[in-house]
Design an enzyme around this catalytic site. Structure first.
Site, PDB file in Angstrom:
ATOM      1  N   GLY A   1      42.410  45.460  31.806  1.00 36.40           N
ATOM      2  CA  GLY A   1      43.280  45.395  32.842  1.00 36.40           C
ATOM      3  C   GLY A   1      43.717  46.677  33.732  1.00 36.40           C
ATOM      4  O   GLY A   1      44.681  46.603  34.498  1.00 36.40           O
TER       5      GLY A   1
ATOM      6  N   GLU B   1      39.173  47.055  26.505  1.00 36.10           N
ATOM      7  CA  GLU B   1      38.216  46.128  26.871  1.00 36.10           C
ATOM      8  C   GLU B   1      38.261  46.147  28.473  1.00 36.10           C
ATOM      9  O   GLU B   1      38.544  45.005  29.045  1.00 36.10           O
ATOM     10  CB  GLU B   1      38.444  44.602  26.511  1.00 36.10           C
ATOM     11  CG  GLU B   1      38.809  44.542  24.824  1.00 36.10           C
ATOM     12  CD  GLU B   1      39.383  43.262  24.671  1.00 36.10           C
ATOM     13  OE1 GLU B   1      39.900  42.654  25.324  1.00 36.10           O
ATOM     14  OE2 GLU B   1      39.234  42.957  23.364  1.00 36.10           O
ATOM     15  N   PRO B   2      37.923  47.183  29.044  1.00 39.46           N
ATOM     16  CA  PRO B   2      38.031  47.341  30.675  1.00 39.46           C
ATOM     17  C   PRO B   2      36.883  46.400  31.216  1.00 39.46           C
ATOM     18  O   PRO B   2      35.564  46.671  30.824  1.00 39.46           O
ATOM     19  CB  PRO B   2      37.970  48.638  30.935  1.00 39.46           C
ATOM     20  CG  PRO B   2      37.371  49.343  29.775  1.00 39.46           C
ATOM     21  CD  PRO B   2      37.503  48.222  28.677  1.00 39.46           C
ATOM     22  N   GLY B   3      37.104  45.656  32.203  1.00 39.83           N
ATOM     23  CA  GLY B   3      36.108  45.057  32.990  1.00 39.83           C
ATOM     24  C   GLY B   3      35.919  45.457  34.479  1.00 39.83           C
ATOM     25  O   GLY B   3      34.995  46.479  34.730  1.00 39.83           O
TER      26      GLY B   3
ATOM     27  N   TYR C   1      42.719  34.627  44.483  1.00 43.58           N
ATOM     28  CA  TYR C   1      43.868  35.719  44.211  1.00 43.58           C
ATOM     29  C   TYR C   1      44.768  36.497  45.432  1.00 43.58           C
ATOM     30  O   TYR C   1      45.638  37.173  45.174  1.00 43.58           O
ATOM     31  CB  TYR C   1      43.277  36.732  43.354  1.00 43.58           C
ATOM     32  CG  TYR C   1      42.467  36.552  42.108  1.00 43.58           C
ATOM     33  CD1 TYR C   1      43.248  35.663  41.142  1.00 43.58           C
ATOM     34  CD2 TYR C   1      41.083  36.685  42.106  1.00 43.58           C
ATOM     35  CE1 TYR C   1      42.126  35.555  39.915  1.00 43.58           C
ATOM     36  CE2 TYR C   1      40.208  36.318  40.949  1.00 43.58           C
ATOM     37  CZ  TYR C   1      40.868  35.769  39.826  1.00 43.58           C
ATOM     38  OH  TYR C   1      40.265  35.359  38.901  1.00 43.58           O
TER      39      TYR C   1
ATOM     40  N   CYS D   1      32.778  24.516  54.408  1.00 44.31           N
ATOM     41  CA  CYS D   1      33.724  23.579  54.855  1.00 44.31           C
ATOM     42  C   CYS D   1      35.180  23.326  53.981  1.00 44.31           C
ATOM     43  O   CYS D   1      35.277  22.611  53.283  1.00 44.31           O
ATOM     44  CB  CYS D   1      33.197  22.105  54.963  1.00 44.31           C
ATOM     45  SG  CYS D   1      31.647  22.285  56.030  1.00 44.31           S
ATOM     46  N   GLU D   2      35.719  24.589  54.176  1.00 41.84           N
ATOM     47  CA  GLU D   2      37.032  24.722  53.542  1.00 41.84           C
ATOM     48  C   GLU D   2      37.650  25.911  54.247  1.00 41.84           C
ATOM     49  O   GLU D   2      36.879  26.679  54.826  1.00 41.84           O
ATOM     50  CB  GLU D   2      36.825  25.105  52.030  1.00 41.84           C
ATOM     51  CG  GLU D   2      36.674  24.051  51.021  1.00 41.84           C
ATOM     52  CD  GLU D   2      37.958  23.525  50.752  1.00 41.84           C
ATOM     53  OE1 GLU D   2      39.101  24.179  50.975  1.00 41.84           O
ATOM     54  OE2 GLU D   2      37.997  22.280  49.990  1.00 41.84           O
TER      55      GLU D   2
ATOM     56  N   TYR E   1      33.727  40.398  39.090  1.00 37.94           N
ATOM     57  CA  TYR E   1      34.339  39.045  39.582  1.00 37.94           C
ATOM     58  C   TYR E   1      33.967  38.821  40.968  1.00 37.94           C
ATOM     59  O   TYR E   1      34.605  37.803  41.587  1.00 37.94           O
ATOM     60  CB  TYR E   1      35.692  38.712  39.334  1.00 37.94           C
ATOM     61  CG  TYR E   1      36.234  39.187  38.162  1.00 37.94           C
ATOM     62  CD1 TYR E   1      35.975  38.746  36.797  1.00 37.94           C
ATOM     63  CD2 TYR E   1      37.015  40.462  38.110  1.00 37.94           C
ATOM     64  CE1 TYR E   1      36.250  39.028  35.614  1.00 37.94           C
ATOM     65  CE2 TYR E   1      37.306  40.968  36.500  1.00 37.94           C
ATOM     66  CZ  TYR E   1      36.955  40.528  35.611  1.00 37.94           C
ATOM     67  OH  TYR E   1      37.522  40.944  34.413  1.00 37.94           O
TER      68      TYR E   1
HETATM   69  C1  PLP Z   1      39.069  39.568  31.373  1.00 43.18           C
HETATM   70  C2  PLP Z   1      39.283  40.025  30.358  1.00 43.18           C
HETATM   71  C3  PLP Z   1      39.399  41.694  30.018  1.00 43.18           C
HETATM   72  C4  PLP Z   1      38.929  42.432  31.243  1.00 43.18           C
HETATM   73  O1  PLP Z   1      39.958  42.714  32.398  1.00 43.18           O
HETATM   74  P1  PLP Z   1      39.894  43.419  33.640  1.00 43.18           P
HETATM   75  O2  PLP Z   1      40.985  43.120  34.319  1.00 43.18           O
HETATM   76  O3  PLP Z   1      38.727  43.100  34.222  1.00 43.18           O
HETATM   77  O4  PLP Z   1      39.595  44.909  33.144  1.00 43.18           O
HETATM   78  C5  PLP Z   1      39.570  42.163  28.728  1.00 43.18           C
HETATM   79  N1  PLP Z   1      39.841  41.548  27.670  1.00 43.18           N
HETATM   80  C6  PLP Z   1      39.738  40.194  27.829  1.00 43.18           C
HETATM   81  C7  PLP Z   1      40.243  39.437  26.576  1.00 43.18           C
HETATM   82  C8  PLP Z   1      39.655  39.415  29.120  1.00 43.18           C
HETATM   83  O5  PLP Z   1      39.622  38.131  29.164  1.00 43.18           O
END
Ligand code: PLP
Length: 401
Positions: A222, A261-263, A304, A330-331, A358
């Protein structure tokens, strides 16, 4: 030096591979990963890349080569991670309302599992009891994140076991001799304030005395990245400092591993989404720029209300005017309303920044349109890493009866 692809490089990619096109800059991923690991180098921190942000196998292999661990949100992501070469002890499956048979499969593969419901914890206890340590995903009842859709820790969120049910967790541990090795929270996405993480830590610290076999505290992902100039980002160095202070001051936690857990933080800025202008439509309300894409390729602006910076890379020095950038679906698929862009002409290329996380991952074939191609820029060269859909792909899984 921050890694960025130039306008010339992006134009070259558009000409060479066609559009719409996702481009990922590998060195930018390395830079983000190293920034994180350096910031946390004084703590016992493990980084798990939350791969649902971007799962192209070449990206997963790159994370593996960096020494990263990986966090998965489905059993198929677990299998992709294995395919990319991750050993099972570097894979984490953080569940979210999943069927128990996926948890059984994950157990057989020998990966780390975080369980998010009393129901699955009980099933797990019955079947595997004391023989397989697990983590539990808790819901701390904290509201955080960019907006409610991406906020997962509040008291109406479906994610995790609510901390007010901790007594039931404790009963299950006793009943099945469960070995709880980790406590997990993920409060949402786009959290810029380090204090939100500190709040989460405090919630978990209060629970530590109930668990005698903990090895890690998992604070989820996050971290916020800037989407436009002047945007706040999570101050990772400050966060690392606050997290270290909190853990060092706790008699038990000081010896625990800290997992993240960064994405988005790792892959958002590496990505560019290049599109081309089909039509310009002047109206009394606005000048529409219709591009060869839509929410079937990049849904974040519509889903979002996310802001993505857009640049006309075909006319970088054109006079700035206001345009509304829309798709061909078509939206109502408005990417940007009354946005200042360098003068836009039909056939110009428009690039969307921060398209790594994403982006492609949430794309679809709505309107029977093709999913875009994906390209990776590494070692000064572009590599096609997913071909564009072709017509046969649309019929591929259909059964004509
Ligand atoms: C989606 C998710 C993340 C990553 O979130 P980001 O906002 O991309 O950093 C980490 N942990 C869990 C369990 C998630 O579902």
């Amino acid at each position: 030096m921050s890694q960025q692809l130039t306008t010339e490089q992006l134009l070259h990619a558009a000409e060479k591979f066609g559009t719409p096109l996702y481009v990922y800059h590998i060195e930018k991923i390395t830079e983000q990963y190293q920034q994180l690991t350096q910031a946390f180098s004084n703590s016992d921190v493990k980084i798990f890349y939350a791969c649902k942000a971007l799962t192209n196998i070449n990206i997963l292999k790159h994370f593996h080569s960096l020494g990263s661990n990986i966090d998965c949100s489905s059993i198929n992501e677990v299998k992709l991670a294995l395919h990319a070469g991750f050993p099972s002890n570097r894979i984490l499956y953080t569940s979210n309302g999943i069927a128990f048979n996926e948890i059984e499969e994950a157990q057989q593969l020998g990966i780390h599992i975080n369980i998010d419901s009393l129901s699955n914890l009980e099933k797990f206890g019955k079947k595997f009891g004391h023989s397989y340590p697990v983590g539990i995903r808790l819901r701390p009842n904290i509201l955080a994140g960019g907006n409610l859709k991406i906020s997962t820790g509040h008291d109406k969120s479906k994610f995790g076991i609510p901390t007010d049910q901790i007594n039931q967790v404790i009963s299950l541990i006793a009943k099945y001799d469960l070995h709880i090795q980790g406590l997990h929270i993920h409060t949402g996405s786009e959290i810029k304030d380090a204090d939100v993480f500190v709040k989460g830590i405090e919630v978990l610290f209060d629970l530590i005395p109930h668990f005698t076999e903990l090895k890690f505290i998992d604070l989820g992902g996050g971290f916020k990245v800037p989407y436009k100039t002047g945007d706040d980002a999570t101050d990772i160095v400050l966060l690392a400092q606050k997290v270290k202070e909190a853990f060092d001051a706790h008699p038990v936690a000081k010896d625990l591993q800290i997992w993240f857990e960064p994405g988005k933080y790792l892959v958002s800025e590496c990505g560019y989404f290049i599109t081309q202008v089909n039509v310009i439509k002047e109206t009394s309300a606005t000048t529409f720029v219709g591009i060869n894409s839509g929410f079937n390729h990049l849904i974040r602006p519509m889903f979002y209300d996310a802001y993505h910076r857009i640049k006309n890379i075909s006319n970088s020095y054109g006079i700035e005017k206001k345009y509304s950038v829309v798709g061909n679906i078509c939206e109502t698929d408005t990417f940007a309303w009354e946005r200042k862009l360098n003068e836009v002409r039909e056939e110009d290329y428009l690039v969307f920044y921060n398209a790594g996380a994403y982006g492609f991952e949430m794309s679809s074939n709505f309107n029977s349109r093709f999913k875009p191609a994906e390209v990776m820029f590494a070692k000064d060269d572009f590599f096609l890493i997913r071909r564009r859909d072709e017509f046969s792909d649309l019929l591929n899984h259909q059964i004509e009866v």
